[in-house]
Motif scaffolding. Structure first.
Motif, PDB file in Angstrom:
ATOM      1  N   UNK A  36       0.622  -1.324   0.005  1.00  0.00           N
ATOM      2  CA  UNK A  36      -0.024  -0.090  -0.022  1.00  0.00           C
ATOM      3  C   UNK A  36       0.802   1.149   0.067  1.00  0.00           C
ATOM      4  N   UNK A  37       0.970   1.895  -1.166  1.00  0.00           N
ATOM      5  CA  UNK A  37       2.187   2.885  -1.197  1.00  0.00           C
ATOM      6  C   UNK A  37       1.649   4.076  -0.326  1.00  0.00           C
ATOM      7  N   UNK A  38       0.478   4.183  -0.047  1.00  0.00           N
ATOM      8  CA  UNK A  38       0.030   5.323   0.778  1.00  0.00           C
ATOM      9  C   UNK A  38       0.662   5.346   2.075  1.00  0.00           C
ATOM     10  N   UNK A  39       0.682   4.188   2.910  1.00  0.00           N
ATOM     11  CA  UNK A  39       1.028   3.938   4.271  1.00  0.00           C
ATOM     12  C   UNK A  39       2.449   3.165   4.393  1.00  0.00           C
ATOM     13  N   UNK A  40       2.772   2.544   3.375  1.00  0.00           N
ATOM     14  CA  UNK A  40       3.924   1.572   3.451  1.00  0.00           C
ATOM     15  C   UNK A  40       3.715   0.240   3.961  1.00  0.00           C
ATOM     16  N   UNK A  41       2.483  -0.222   4.155  1.00  0.00           N
ATOM     17  CA  UNK A  41       2.222  -1.457   4.526  1.00  0.00           C
ATOM     18  C   UNK A  41       2.545  -2.445   3.524  1.00  0.00           C
ATOM     19  N   UNK A  42       2.980  -3.597   3.964  1.00  0.00           N
ATOM     20  CA  UNK A  42       3.477  -4.634   2.914  1.00  0.00           C
ATOM     21  C   UNK A  42       2.714  -6.023   3.495  1.00  0.00           C
ATOM     22  N   UNK A  43       2.246  -6.742   2.488  1.00  0.00           N
ATOM     23  CA  UNK A  43       1.785  -8.253   3.069  1.00  0.00           C
ATOM     24  C   UNK A  43       2.283  -9.129   2.044  1.00  0.00           C
ATOM     25  N   UNK A  44       2.474 -10.370   2.507  1.00  0.00           N
ATOM     26  CA  UNK A  44       3.095 -11.485   1.663  1.00  0.00           C
ATOM     27  C   UNK A  44       1.600 -12.646   1.816  1.00  0.00           C
ATOM     28  N   UNK A 143      -8.719   0.955   0.823  1.00  0.00           N
ATOM     29  CA  UNK A 143      -7.451   0.370   0.418  1.00  0.00           C
ATOM     30  C   UNK A 143      -6.817  -0.611   1.430  1.00  0.00           C
ATOM     31  N   UNK A 144      -6.890  -0.125   2.828  1.00  0.00           N
ATOM     32  CA  UNK A 144      -6.337  -1.042   3.770  1.00  0.00           C
ATOM     33  C   UNK A 144      -7.290  -2.450   3.878  1.00  0.00           C
ATOM     34  N   UNK A 145      -8.506  -2.254   3.662  1.00  0.00           N
ATOM     35  CA  UNK A 145      -9.176  -3.636   3.519  1.00  0.00           C
ATOM     36  C   UNK A 145      -8.958  -4.638   2.446  1.00  0.00           C
TER      37      UNK A 145
ATOM     38  N   UNK B 363       0.152   9.570   8.840  1.00  0.00           N
ATOM     39  CA  UNK B 363       0.512   8.442   9.089  1.00  0.00           C
ATOM     40  C   UNK B 363       1.106   7.746   7.750  1.00  0.00           C
ATOM     41  N   UNK B 364       2.173   7.409   7.779  1.00  0.00           N
ATOM     42  CA  UNK B 364       2.733   6.708   6.549  1.00  0.00           C
ATOM     43  C   UNK B 364       4.300   6.567   6.687  1.00  0.00           C
ATOM     44  N   UNK B 365       4.844   6.355   5.565  1.00  0.00           N
ATOM     45  CA  UNK B 365       6.284   6.283   5.553  1.00  0.00           C
ATOM     46  C   UNK B 365       6.865   7.523   5.270  1.00  0.00           C
ATOM     47  N   UNK B 366       6.035   8.568   5.201  1.00  0.00           N
ATOM     48  CA  UNK B 366       6.551  10.056   4.827  1.00  0.00           C
ATOM     49  C   UNK B 366       7.608  10.045   3.551  1.00  0.00           C
ATOM     50  N   UNK B 367       7.417   9.205   2.308  1.00  0.00           N
ATOM     51  CA  UNK B 367       8.441   9.371   1.467  1.00  0.00           C
ATOM     52  C   UNK B 367       9.880   9.274   1.869  1.00  0.00           C
ATOM     53  N   UNK B 368      10.113   8.380   2.816  1.00  0.00           N
ATOM     54  CA  UNK B 368      11.532   8.241   3.198  1.00  0.00           C
ATOM     55  C   UNK B 368      11.479   6.717   3.911  1.00  0.00           C
ATOM     56  N   UNK B 369      11.388   5.917   2.486  1.00  0.00           N
ATOM     57  CA  UNK B 369      11.373   4.478   2.915  1.00  0.00           C
ATOM     58  C   UNK B 369      12.722   4.016   3.490  1.00  0.00           C
ATOM     59  N   UNK B 370      13.706   4.408   2.985  1.00  0.00           N
ATOM     60  CA  UNK B 370      15.070   3.835   3.438  1.00  0.00           C
ATOM     61  C   UNK B 370      15.066   4.335   4.993  1.00  0.00           C
ATOM     62  N   UNK B 371      14.701   5.668   5.564  1.00  0.00           N
ATOM     63  CA  UNK B 371      14.915   5.852   6.766  1.00  0.00           C
ATOM     64  C   UNK B 371      13.974   4.811   7.612  1.00  0.00           C
ATOM     65  N   UNK B 372      12.678   4.815   7.046  1.00  0.00           N
ATOM     66  CA  UNK B 372      11.686   3.909   7.775  1.00  0.00           C
ATOM     67  C   UNK B 372      12.229   2.313   8.372  1.00  0.00           C
TER      68      UNK B 372
END
Lengths: 162, 410
Positions: A36-44, A143-145, B363-372
């Motif tokens: 989910x590019x919005x929040x950085x969530x990843x799922x496998x 998008x989360x669901x 809430x999110x990765x703040x466009x800084x994924x390497x830092x996350x």
């Protein structure tokens, strides 16, 4: 704004606290990864299909309560089901999330499902998944669901055809 | 001299809006800032009274519009203490400014094996353009690591900068709030023979900026985070370097002459400003610079140090070990941008619960994924304070977090 009780139902929190079917599966099970590019969530999603039936499914990854509980409930719902029935369930879930099934072909959010026309949507029972109905009132969270379901659809596409 | 955030707030019409009967607690200014009436009025008035093309028509109205546009450039130049307004290039935003540098300066000066040094604090905008150049040219990227509290670890800086051609770094992290020692980093870059590029996107809206005191070569920042409109940003560069660079986009305004067999470029700053620019937005940026200058940037920094300290203290006193604020603990080393983890609750869920109280956080990765990845998280919640916030906003945040622990406290 609708109350948070609509969103964070007890059964959702239960699946979030104690996610079912966590873990990995070794090949020949297939593996698909969703972001989910919005929040950085990843799922496998790991999917073991034998003779057109979901023999086993496992899930790893990180996410919010909605994405992880949706994944957990999804894993319970599809285990032991025929792939055709799983596809019907995916469509039923899409429909509950307010996503138009007819648009599945053009929707970039969800991988298209080939045999839409053969699916009789109203017949499919959602069971516990009905608890996610409230997500529709919080459009940002749809998008989360759906993340786990998109990833499951990708996994099904990876399954070698007999 | 500090000022009262509640008084400043009266200049921002959006805070007259109520959602579900309650005011908005806007704590997402590191994402984008709200707009004061002075900026809105300047843009509206310009459209109603003075709008015309710039730089290309002989009638009086066009002359007026051109003068207003160029006045905004002069305001920006004074705001960052540039030697000359010709060193101020208008772009779309920080991202475009950094891409312009990688594209124009990078392609003219970097080849296979050349070293570009970045830091682990960077936003994707100061990473991906260099990745693109890495794929195209085979440049080598090196990374300045962080200390445990999220400051740059400069122990091996000299070695990292050896033979480097570029050192590009943020002046303030959009995730951790860390303020970096810009002048020291510029000096280190120059000692190694590298140019120093400063990503000022988070720093410039909150602090006194003096590019000459820093000794920087380039600075990139955006209008929309400093009370101005979106769609307009700045690339400042030393005249000598900008003069030597090839142009970026080709088209109208950036040429001296065009013949069938080629073109010559216009002098600075037009050389890097092809096509009709964001004229109205530039007027808005000029008004934003006036607005912030009237408050005084030293006062803005003082206000945010007080507010940031208050927020850190009250969050920590109320929640103890249940809250973990990332980044430096000393407010002198950071801005009032607070990324935090709370009671193991996912940031997306936190933001949802806070939204019930109209508390707007990212809430999110703040466009800084390497830092996350370095922090070992996929996302954080981030509350960022600005001139229109005061202690009452921090209090609402603190109270509203209790709602999250009521639902998820397990």
């Amino acid at each position: 704004m609708p109350g948070l009780d609509d969103l964070y139902r007890e059964i959702i929190l239960d699946h979030y606290r104690s996610p079912r079917n966590r873990g990995e599966l070794a090949p020949p099970a297939v593996r698909a990864e969703g972001h989910n590019p919005l929040c950085g969530d990843e799922i496998q999603v790991y999917l073991d299909v034998v003779d057109g039936v979901v023999n086993d499914i496992k899930i790893t990854g990180s996410g919010c309560s909605i994405s992880l509980s949706s994944a957990s409930m999804m894993s319970q719902a599809v285990k032991g089901k025929k792939i055709a029935d799983v596809k019907a369930l995916v469509n039923r879930f899409r429909s509950m999330m307010g996503l138009d099934i007819a648009d599945a072909e053009s929707d970039t959010d969800l991988v298209s499902i080939e045999d839409d026309a053969e699916v009789d949507v109203p017949e499919v029972k959602l069971g516990d998944l009905e608890a996610l109905q409230g997500v529709v009132k919080f459009p940002v969270r749809i998008k989360c669901a759906t993340l786990a379901w998109i990833t499951l659809t990708q996994a099904m596409a990876e399954v070698p055809t007999a | 001299m500090s000022f009262d955030g509640a008084l400043v707030r009266k200049d921002f019409p959006i805070f007259e809006r109520f959602i579900d009967g309650a005011p908005i607690v806007y704590l997402d200014s590191a994402n984008t800032s709200q707009k004061p009436r002075q900026v809105i009025d300047a843009m509206t008035s310009f459209m109603q009274n003075s709008y015309a093309p710039i730089n290309r028509s002989a009638y009086r109205l066009a002359g007026e519009a051109t003068d207003a546009f160029e006045a905004a450039r002069s305001k920006v130049a004074r705001f960052i203490n540039a030697r000359s307004a010709d060193e101020v290039i208008f772009t779309k935003n920080t991202t475009e400014s950094l891409n312009l540098l990688a594209y124009s300066w990078g392609r003219a000066n970097l080849n296979a094996g050349d070293v570009v040094v970045l830091t682990h604090l960077e936003h994707h905008a100061n990473i991906v353009p260099w990745h693109m150049l890495q794929a195209e040219r085979g440049i080598v990227l090196r990374w300045v690591p962080l200390t445990a509290d999220g400051q740059l670890d400069l122990t091996d800086l000299t070695a990292l900068l050896t033979d480097a051609k570029v050192f590009s770094f943020t002046a303030m992290s959009n995730v951790l709030g860390t303020i970096t020692p810009v002048q020291q980093l510029c000096d280190a870059a120059h000692a190694a023979g590298a140019i120093a590029i400063v990503d000022g996107c988070q720093y410039v809206p909150h602090n006194v900026t003096d590019v000459q005191a820093w000794g920087a070569d380039f600075l990139a920042f955006s209008s929309h985070k400093m009370c101005g409109p979106s769609g307009i940003g700045v690339l400042w560069g030393r005249e000598q370097l900008l003069d030597a660079m090839p142009p970026f986009l080709g088209g109208g305004n950036m040429i001296a002459d065009v013949r069938l067999d080629g073109f010559t470029t216009a002098p600075l700053p037009a050389k890097f400003e092809a096509g009709t620019p964001a004229i109205i937005e530039t007027i808005g940026l000029g008004a934003a610079v006036d607005y912030l200058s009237n408050l005084g940037m030293a006062n803005v920094r003082e206000h945010e140090m007080k507010l940031g300290s208050y927020a850190i203290r009250t969050l920590t006193e109320r929640y103890g070990n249940d809250i973990s604020i990332h980044g430096p603990t000393d407010i002198a080393s950071r801005g009032a941008t607070l990324s935090f983890a709370f009671a193991g609750i996912h940031p997306h869920d936190l933001s949802q619960v806070l939204d019930q109280r109209n508390v707007c956080v990212r809430a999110g990765h703040h466009c800084a994924k390497p830092l996350m990845r370095l922090l070992g998280v996929s996302a954080t919640a981030r509350a960022s304070f600005y001139i229109y916030n005061d202690e009452s906003d921090a209090d609402v945040l603190v109270d509203a977090l209790a709602g999250a622990s009521d639902i998820f406290g397990f």
